[in-house]
Design a protein around this motif. Structure first.
Motif, short mmCIF file in Angstrom:
data_model
loop_
_atom_site.label_atom_id
_atom_site.label_comp_id
_atom_site.label_asym_id
_atom_site.label_seq_id
_atom_site.Cartn_x
_atom_site.Cartn_y
_atom_site.Cartn_z
N UNK A 193 -6.86 64.47 -9.61
CA UNK A 193 -8.25 64.71 -9.24
C UNK A 193 -8.35 65.10 -7.77
N UNK A 194 -8.80 66.30 -7.45
CA UNK A 194 -9.01 66.67 -6.05
C UNK A 194 -10.22 65.94 -5.48
N UNK A 195 -10.28 65.88 -4.18
CA UNK A 195 -11.43 65.28 -3.47
C UNK A 195 -11.66 63.82 -3.89
N UNK A 196 -10.57 63.13 -4.20
CA UNK A 196 -10.67 61.73 -4.61
C UNK A 196 -9.46 60.97 -4.13
N UNK A 197 -9.68 59.71 -3.73
CA UNK A 197 -8.60 58.83 -3.32
C UNK A 197 -8.18 57.91 -4.42
N UNK A 198 -7.92 56.64 -4.08
CA UNK A 198 -7.36 55.74 -5.08
C UNK A 198 -8.41 55.01 -5.92
N UNK A 199 -9.70 55.31 -5.66
CA UNK A 199 -10.75 54.72 -6.50
C UNK A 199 -11.67 55.83 -7.02
N UNK A 200 -11.17 56.69 -7.91
CA UNK A 200 -12.00 57.79 -8.42
C UNK A 200 -13.30 57.32 -9.09
N UNK A 201 -13.25 56.14 -9.70
CA UNK A 201 -14.46 55.65 -10.38
C UNK A 201 -15.59 55.37 -9.39
N UNK A 202 -15.24 55.18 -8.11
CA UNK A 202 -16.24 55.00 -7.06
C UNK A 202 -16.55 56.30 -6.35
#
Length: 249
Positions: free
Chosen positions: A224-233
Protein backbone atom coordinates in the motif's frame (compact mmCIF):
# COMPACT_ATOMS: atom_id res chain seq x y z
CA UNK A 1 -21.39 -1.91 24.70
CA UNK A 2 -18.42 -4.26 25.25
CA UNK A 3 -19.12 -7.91 25.93
CA UNK A 4 -17.17 -10.17 28.26
CA UNK A 5 -16.73 -13.88 27.69
CA UNK A 6 -15.01 -16.45 29.90
CA UNK A 7 -12.90 -18.73 27.72
CA UNK A 8 -11.15 -21.32 29.84
CA UNK A 9 -9.02 -19.42 32.35
CA UNK A 10 -9.13 -16.22 30.27
CA UNK A 11 -11.61 -13.39 30.26
CA UNK A 12 -12.07 -11.77 26.83
CA UNK A 13 -13.55 -8.30 26.48
CA UNK A 14 -14.76 -7.68 22.94
CA UNK A 15 -16.90 -5.44 20.78
CA UNK A 16 -19.43 -7.09 18.48
CA UNK A 17 -20.77 -5.28 15.43
CA UNK A 18 -23.64 -7.44 14.24
CA UNK A 19 -23.88 -8.65 10.66
CA UNK A 20 -23.49 -11.69 8.43
CA UNK A 21 -20.12 -13.31 7.68
CA UNK A 22 -17.80 -12.90 10.68
CA UNK A 23 -14.43 -11.17 10.92
CA UNK A 24 -12.14 -11.37 13.93
CA UNK A 25 -10.02 -8.19 14.10
CA UNK A 26 -6.82 -8.31 16.14
CA UNK A 27 -5.07 -5.12 17.22
CA UNK A 28 -1.35 -4.57 17.70
CA UNK A 29 0.72 -3.01 20.45
CA UNK A 30 -1.05 0.33 20.10
CA UNK A 31 -4.18 -1.19 21.65
CA UNK A 32 -7.74 -1.70 20.53
CA UNK A 33 -8.21 1.99 19.65
CA UNK A 34 -5.99 1.45 16.59
CA UNK A 35 -8.61 -0.91 15.14
CA UNK A 36 -12.00 0.49 16.19
CA UNK A 37 -12.44 2.88 13.27
CA UNK A 38 -11.65 0.19 10.72
CA UNK A 39 -14.03 -2.19 12.50
CA UNK A 40 -16.80 0.37 12.01
CA UNK A 41 -15.88 0.84 8.34
CA UNK A 42 -15.71 -2.90 7.63
CA UNK A 43 -19.05 -3.59 9.31
CA UNK A 44 -20.77 -0.69 7.54
CA UNK A 45 -19.45 -1.35 4.02
CA UNK A 46 -19.69 -5.14 3.97
CA UNK A 47 -22.55 -5.84 6.39
CA UNK A 48 -20.20 -8.25 8.14
CA UNK A 49 -20.21 -9.29 11.76
CA UNK A 50 -17.05 -7.79 13.19
CA UNK A 51 -15.63 -9.02 16.50
CA UNK A 52 -12.97 -6.78 18.01
CA UNK A 53 -11.42 -8.14 21.20
CA UNK A 54 -9.05 -6.38 23.54
CA UNK A 55 -6.16 -8.78 24.11
CA UNK A 56 -6.08 -9.78 27.80
CA UNK A 57 -3.67 -7.50 29.64
CA UNK A 58 -4.23 -4.59 27.25
CA UNK A 59 -6.34 -1.58 28.18
CA UNK A 60 -6.33 -2.54 31.85
CA UNK A 61 -8.07 -5.87 31.23
CA UNK A 62 -7.11 -8.93 33.29
CA UNK A 63 -4.64 -11.46 31.91
CA UNK A 64 -4.69 -15.09 33.01
CA UNK A 65 -1.30 -16.45 34.07
CA UNK A 66 -1.73 -19.25 31.51
CA UNK A 67 -1.44 -16.73 28.64
CA UNK A 68 2.33 -16.89 28.44
CA UNK A 69 2.93 -16.46 24.70
CA UNK A 70 1.38 -15.76 21.30
CA UNK A 71 0.32 -19.35 20.67
CA UNK A 72 -1.52 -19.55 23.98
CA UNK A 73 -3.47 -16.41 23.07
CA UNK A 74 -4.20 -17.84 19.60
CA UNK A 75 -5.59 -21.00 21.19
CA UNK A 76 -7.80 -18.86 23.41
CA UNK A 77 -9.27 -17.04 20.42
CA UNK A 78 -9.95 -20.29 18.59
CA UNK A 79 -11.75 -21.53 21.71
CA UNK A 80 -13.71 -18.26 21.67
CA UNK A 81 -14.84 -18.96 18.09
CA UNK A 82 -15.91 -22.44 19.21
CA UNK A 83 -17.85 -21.02 22.12
CA UNK A 84 -19.61 -18.49 19.87
CA UNK A 85 -20.23 -21.24 17.28
CA UNK A 86 -18.89 -19.12 14.40
CA UNK A 87 -17.98 -20.46 10.96
CA UNK A 88 -16.31 -19.03 7.83
CA UNK A 89 -14.33 -16.57 9.95
CA UNK A 90 -11.72 -14.29 8.39
CA UNK A 91 -9.05 -13.30 10.90
CA UNK A 92 -7.41 -9.90 10.27
CA UNK A 93 -4.56 -8.64 12.40
CA UNK A 94 -2.19 -5.69 12.38
CA UNK A 95 1.39 -5.75 13.72
CA UNK A 96 1.33 -8.06 16.76
CA UNK A 97 -2.21 -8.91 15.69
CA UNK A 98 -0.79 -10.08 12.36
CA UNK A 99 1.51 -12.54 14.12
CA UNK A 100 -1.47 -13.64 16.20
CA UNK A 101 -3.58 -14.10 13.05
CA UNK A 102 -0.85 -16.32 11.60
CA UNK A 103 -0.76 -18.45 14.76
CA UNK A 104 -4.56 -18.80 14.67
CA UNK A 105 -4.36 -19.92 11.03
CA UNK A 106 -1.70 -22.48 11.96
CA UNK A 107 -4.00 -24.09 14.51
CA UNK A 108 -6.14 -25.42 11.66
CA UNK A 109 -9.54 -24.62 13.09
CA UNK A 110 -12.34 -25.49 10.62
CA UNK A 111 -14.05 -22.30 11.77
CA UNK A 112 -11.35 -20.13 10.15
CA UNK A 113 -11.53 -19.78 6.36
CA UNK A 114 -8.79 -17.19 5.78
CA UNK A 115 -6.41 -14.69 7.31
CA UNK A 116 -5.22 -11.17 6.53
CA UNK A 117 -1.86 -10.06 7.94
CA UNK A 118 -1.34 -6.30 7.91
CA UNK A 119 2.25 -5.20 8.62
CA UNK A 120 2.77 -8.17 10.90
CA UNK A 121 5.72 -9.05 13.09
CA UNK A 122 7.09 -12.33 14.42
CA UNK A 123 9.20 -13.70 11.57
CA UNK A 124 12.98 -13.42 11.36
CA UNK A 125 14.22 -11.98 8.05
CA UNK A 126 18.00 -11.93 7.44
CA UNK A 127 19.31 -8.41 6.75
CA UNK A 128 15.90 -6.92 7.49
CA UNK A 129 15.48 -6.97 11.29
CA UNK A 130 12.71 -5.19 13.10
CA UNK A 131 13.77 -1.72 14.17
CA UNK A 132 14.39 -1.47 17.90
CA UNK A 133 11.92 1.26 18.80
CA UNK A 134 12.69 1.25 22.53
CA UNK A 135 15.15 4.16 22.29
CA UNK A 136 13.28 6.25 19.73
CA UNK A 137 11.73 9.58 20.64
CA UNK A 138 8.04 10.01 19.89
CA UNK A 139 8.88 12.04 16.78
CA UNK A 140 11.28 9.33 15.56
CA UNK A 141 8.74 6.59 16.28
CA UNK A 142 6.06 8.41 14.28
CA UNK A 143 8.47 8.91 11.38
CA UNK A 144 9.20 5.18 11.39
CA UNK A 145 5.54 4.19 11.68
CA UNK A 146 3.58 6.60 9.46
CA UNK A 147 3.75 7.88 5.91
CA UNK A 148 2.10 11.03 7.29
CA UNK A 149 2.86 11.38 11.03
CA UNK A 150 0.13 14.03 11.39
CA UNK A 151 -2.40 11.16 11.17
CA UNK A 152 -1.11 9.56 14.38
CA UNK A 153 -3.46 9.62 17.38
CA UNK A 154 -2.64 12.20 20.03
CA UNK A 155 -1.36 10.48 23.20
CA UNK A 156 -3.18 11.06 26.49
CA UNK A 157 -2.17 14.19 28.37
CA UNK A 158 0.77 13.58 30.68
CA UNK A 159 1.66 10.21 29.13
CA UNK A 160 5.37 9.41 29.40
CA UNK A 161 7.43 6.27 28.86
CA UNK A 162 6.20 2.92 27.53
CA UNK A 163 2.44 2.48 27.78
CA UNK A 164 0.95 -0.39 29.78
CA UNK A 165 -0.13 -1.88 26.45
CA UNK A 166 3.50 -2.14 25.31
CA UNK A 167 4.37 -3.94 28.53
CA UNK A 168 1.45 -6.31 27.90
CA UNK A 169 2.71 -6.86 24.35
CA UNK A 170 6.19 -7.86 25.49
CA UNK A 171 4.58 -10.27 27.94
CA UNK A 172 3.35 -12.23 24.90
CA UNK A 173 6.17 -11.71 22.40
CA UNK A 174 9.29 -11.31 24.53
CA UNK A 175 11.61 -8.32 24.01
CA UNK A 176 12.74 -9.45 20.52
CA UNK A 177 9.13 -9.69 19.24
CA UNK A 178 10.02 -12.58 16.95
CA UNK A 179 9.90 -16.37 16.75
CA UNK A 180 12.66 -18.02 14.68
CA UNK A 181 10.42 -21.08 14.14
CA UNK A 182 7.57 -19.10 12.58
CA UNK A 183 8.72 -19.01 8.91
CA UNK A 184 9.21 -22.80 8.76
CA UNK A 185 5.85 -23.39 10.40
CA UNK A 186 4.15 -21.00 7.98
CA UNK A 187 5.58 -23.00 5.08
CA UNK A 188 3.12 -25.77 5.91
CA UNK A 189 0.07 -23.49 5.98
CA UNK A 190 -2.47 -24.13 3.21
CA UNK A 191 -5.09 -21.59 4.28
CA UNK A 192 -5.66 -18.57 1.98
CA UNK A 193 -3.67 -15.68 3.47
CA UNK A 194 -3.48 -12.10 2.22
CA UNK A 195 -0.44 -10.14 3.39
CA UNK A 196 -0.84 -6.35 3.16
CA UNK A 197 2.03 -3.93 3.80
CA UNK A 198 2.22 -0.17 4.12
CA UNK A 199 5.23 0.83 2.03
CA UNK A 200 6.35 3.54 4.48
CA UNK A 201 6.76 1.13 7.39
CA UNK A 202 10.30 1.63 8.68
CA UNK A 203 9.85 -0.62 11.71
CA UNK A 204 9.24 -3.74 9.60
CA UNK A 205 10.22 -2.67 6.10
CA UNK A 206 8.72 -3.72 2.77
CA UNK A 207 11.28 -6.49 2.23
CA UNK A 208 10.35 -7.89 5.64
CA UNK A 209 6.73 -7.94 4.50
CA UNK A 210 7.58 -9.69 1.24
CA UNK A 211 9.54 -12.32 3.15
CA UNK A 212 6.59 -12.82 5.50
CA UNK A 213 4.34 -13.47 2.50
CA UNK A 214 6.91 -15.69 0.77
CA UNK A 215 6.94 -18.00 3.79
CA UNK A 216 3.24 -18.81 3.21
CA UNK A 217 2.58 -20.96 0.11
CA UNK A 218 -1.04 -19.88 -0.39
CA UNK A 219 -0.51 -16.17 0.21
CA UNK A 220 -1.02 -13.07 -1.87
CA UNK A 221 0.88 -9.84 -1.22
CA UNK A 222 -0.22 -6.23 -1.65
CA UNK A 223 1.88 -3.15 -0.95
CA UNK A 224 0.00 0.00 0.00
CA UNK A 225 1.56 3.33 -1.02
CA UNK A 226 1.18 6.39 1.20
CA UNK A 227 0.79 4.18 4.26
CA UNK A 228 2.98 3.11 7.16
CA UNK A 229 2.61 0.24 9.58
CA UNK A 230 -0.98 1.04 10.56
CA UNK A 231 -2.93 1.18 7.26
CA UNK A 232 -6.22 0.70 9.10
CA UNK A 233 -5.59 4.10 10.72
CA UNK A 234 -3.72 5.94 7.98
CA UNK A 235 -5.40 4.70 4.79
CA UNK A 236 -8.49 2.71 5.84
CA UNK A 237 -10.32 3.14 2.54
CA UNK A 238 -7.35 1.78 0.61
CA UNK A 239 -7.02 -1.16 2.98
CA UNK A 240 -10.69 -2.00 2.62
CA UNK A 241 -10.52 -1.72 -1.18
CA UNK A 242 -7.55 -4.08 -1.21
CA UNK A 243 -9.48 -6.65 0.79
CA UNK A 244 -12.48 -6.40 -1.50
CA UNK A 245 -10.29 -6.68 -4.60
CA UNK A 246 -9.00 -10.08 -3.51
CA UNK A 247 -12.46 -11.34 -2.61
CA UNK A 248 -12.52 -10.81 1.15
CA UNK A 249 -16.19 -10.16 1.89
Amino acid sequence: MPHTLRVGPAEITFQDRGGARPFLLLHGGGGVATMTGFADLLAERTSSRVLLPTHPGFGGTPKAVELTDVRALAETYVAMLDQLDLVDVTVLGNSFGGWLAAEIALLGSPRVSGAVIVNGIGVVVPNHPLTDVSRLSRAELLAHSYHDPSKAPVPPAGATGPSPDIRALIGYTGPAMEDPTLPDRLNGLDLPVHVVWGESDHVADLEYGKAFAAAIPASTFTALPRSGRLPQLETPEELLSTLLDVGVR
